[in-house]
Design an enzyme around this catalytic site. Structure first.
Site: not given
Ligand code: NI
Length: 170
Positions: A46, A51, A93-94, A135-136, A139
């Site tokens: 995702g 991000q 998370c990236l 999660h997204e 964000h």
């Molecule tokens: Ni994330």
């Protein structure tokens, strides 16, 4: 185009993103393609626009990690409309590379969103997809998964990140 990722510490990650109001533009389609490309390149399932430093309410998800094109999801201006049950599993998370922690999430989640043409749709997911939807969407509300951890665990991770930042390794 593969975008570099913004990491924890950048305020864009903790700022609610702006709603998308113009749909079906070449610019929007290109951004969505670039977001998929960037997500696959960074090996995520995702990715939310903040991000990559773009504060707009757009997220892409592919829980098959590029294995099944039918799993590709584009969420624009998403809203969680149902969040039921409970699951606990490791989440990362990236934007917070190198850390993974167990996070409590709903087990069955429905999100209402718009697609690239501005059409409203609903998607319901369980397990990993439920987790990714939450999660997204988080964000886009300026919220990282760290906010779901205990204060103790969160502070521990923050301290480790601060140390990495000082050493120039973040
Ligand atoms: Ni994330």
């Amino acid at each position: 185009m593969i975008y570099p990722l913004v990491k924890y510490g950048d305020p864009v990650l903790e700022t609610p993103a702006e709603p998308v109001t113009e749909f079906d533009t070449p610019e929007l389609h290109k951004l969505i393609e670039d977001m998929f490309e960037s997500m696959y390149a960074h090996k995520g399932v995702g990715l939310a626009a903040p991000q990559i430093g773009i504060s707009r309410r757009i997220a892409v998800i592919d829980v098959s990690a590029g294995q099944d094109p039918s799993q590709r999801l584009v969420l624009i201006n998403p809203e969680v409309i149902r969040n039921e049950g409970r699951q606990v599993s490791e989440e990362g998370c990236l934007s917070v590379p190198g850390f993974r922690e167990p996070v409590k999430r709903g087990a069955r989640v429905t999100v209402r969103a718009q697609n690239a043409k501005g059409e409203m749709f609903e998607v319901t997911g369980e397990d990993l997809l439920a987790r990714a939807l939450l999660h997204e969407t988080d964000h886009l509300n300026g919220k990282l998964y760290l906010s779901h951890l205990s204060p103790l665990k969160r502070d521990l991770i923050r301290r480790k990140i601060r140390k990495l930042q000082k050493e120039g390794e973040w």
